[in-house]
Design an enzyme around this catalytic site. Structure first.
Site, PDB file in Angstrom:
ATOM      1  CB  CYS A  70      -0.982  -0.043   1.178  1.00  0.00           C
ATOM      2  SG  CYS A  70      -0.258   0.046   2.825  1.00  0.00           S
ATOM      3  CB  THR A  72       2.975   3.385   4.801  1.00  0.00           C
ATOM      4  OG1 THR A  72       1.778   2.710   5.238  1.00  0.00           O
ATOM      5  CG2 THR A  72       2.720   4.877   4.717  1.00  0.00           C
ATOM      6  CG  HIS A 103      16.081 -14.543  13.230  1.00  0.00           C
ATOM      7  ND1 HIS A 103      16.813 -13.671  13.981  1.00  0.00           N
ATOM      8  CD2 HIS A 103      16.985 -15.368  12.636  1.00  0.00           C
ATOM      9  CE1 HIS A 103      18.111 -13.951  13.866  1.00  0.00           C
ATOM     10  NE2 HIS A 103      18.248 -14.983  13.033  1.00  0.00           N
ATOM     11  CG  HIS A 138      15.255 -18.190  15.125  1.00  0.00           C
ATOM     12  ND1 HIS A 138      15.473 -17.012  15.816  1.00  0.00           N
ATOM     13  CD2 HIS A 138      16.459 -18.567  14.633  1.00  0.00           C
ATOM     14  CE1 HIS A 138      16.755 -16.686  15.728  1.00  0.00           C
ATOM     15  NE2 HIS A 138      17.379 -17.611  15.016  1.00  0.00           N
TER      16      HIS A 138
HETATM   17  C1  RB5 Z   1      -3.954   5.231   0.833  1.00  0.00           C
HETATM   18  O1  RB5 Z   1      -3.953   6.555   0.507  1.00  0.00           O
HETATM   19  C2  RB5 Z   1      -3.042   4.943   2.007  1.00  0.00           C
HETATM   20  O2  RB5 Z   1      -3.657   5.351   3.187  1.00  0.00           O
HETATM   21  C3  RB5 Z   1      -2.710   3.491   2.049  1.00  0.00           C
HETATM   22  O3  RB5 Z   1      -2.127   3.118   0.841  1.00  0.00           O
HETATM   23  C4  RB5 Z   1      -1.721   3.020   3.098  1.00  0.00           C
HETATM   24  O4  RB5 Z   1      -0.556   3.766   3.084  1.00  0.00           O
HETATM   25  C5  RB5 Z   1      -2.238   2.801   4.441  1.00  0.00           C
HETATM   26  O5  RB5 Z   1      -1.525   2.317   5.354  1.00  0.00           O
END
Ligand code: RB5
Length: 154
Positions: A70, A72, A103, A138
């Site tokens: 996504c 992030t 691990h 682990h």
């Molecule tokens: C979408 O705009 C964004 O919120 C999503 O891709 C993500 O980064 C959420 O964690």
């Protein structure tokens, strides 16, 4: 080996580039979307749905591993980690990618398309898929993670 890929609208291009890269390396890749429609418009979706979908595919054995992306990598991995049996790790560099397989026996790797460039993402993928779970001490710790799931999933 079969790998399931899923992403939200923030990560379609990176997801497709990763699929091409892994197909070239001989992996069987299943695309769980999202994608562009026939007019070139993004098929909007919510990252929790894609995290859950790829998580369920991994846990059911439909695929061996998952790659989820996504903006992030955080939201989609949080969602995937709610599926019992998923161990999803967000990685922005190769060292963590190797260690999370060795691990933590991670079965899903997550990326932020707004965090890593495609060449770095490919290095991270290589490191993750070339590493093996080391077991031993682990395994006991991974079992402890499963115990937490069991405690809250009665
Ligand atoms: C979408 O705009 C964004 O919120 C999503 O891709 C993500 O980064 C959420 O964690």
């Amino acid at each position: 080996m079969k790998i399931g890929f899923g992403c939200d609208h923030a990560a379609i291009d990176l997801k497709n580039e990763m699929i091409d890269y892994m197909v070239q390396k001989g992996y069987e890749c299943i695309d769980y979307g999202t994608n562009y429609d026939e007019t070139g418009e993004i098929i909007k979706c919510d990252y929790p749905d894609k995290g859950r979908q790829v998580g369920e595919a991994v846990v059911s054995g439909e695929v061996d591993y998952g790659v989820i992306i996504c903006g992030t990598g955080i939201g989609i991995s949080m969602a995937a980690n709610k599926v019992p049996g998923v161990r999803a790790a967000v990685c922005s560099e190769p060292y963590s990618a190797r260690l999370t397989k060795q691990h933590n026996n991670a079965n899903i790797i997550a990326f932020g398309a707004r965090v890593v460039g495609s060449e770095l993402a490919k290095m991270i993928l290589d490191e993750f898929f070339n590493a093996e779970f080391e077991g031993g001490r682990h395994q006991r710790r991974v079992d402890m993670i499963s115990d937490i799931e069991k405690k809250y999933n009665k």
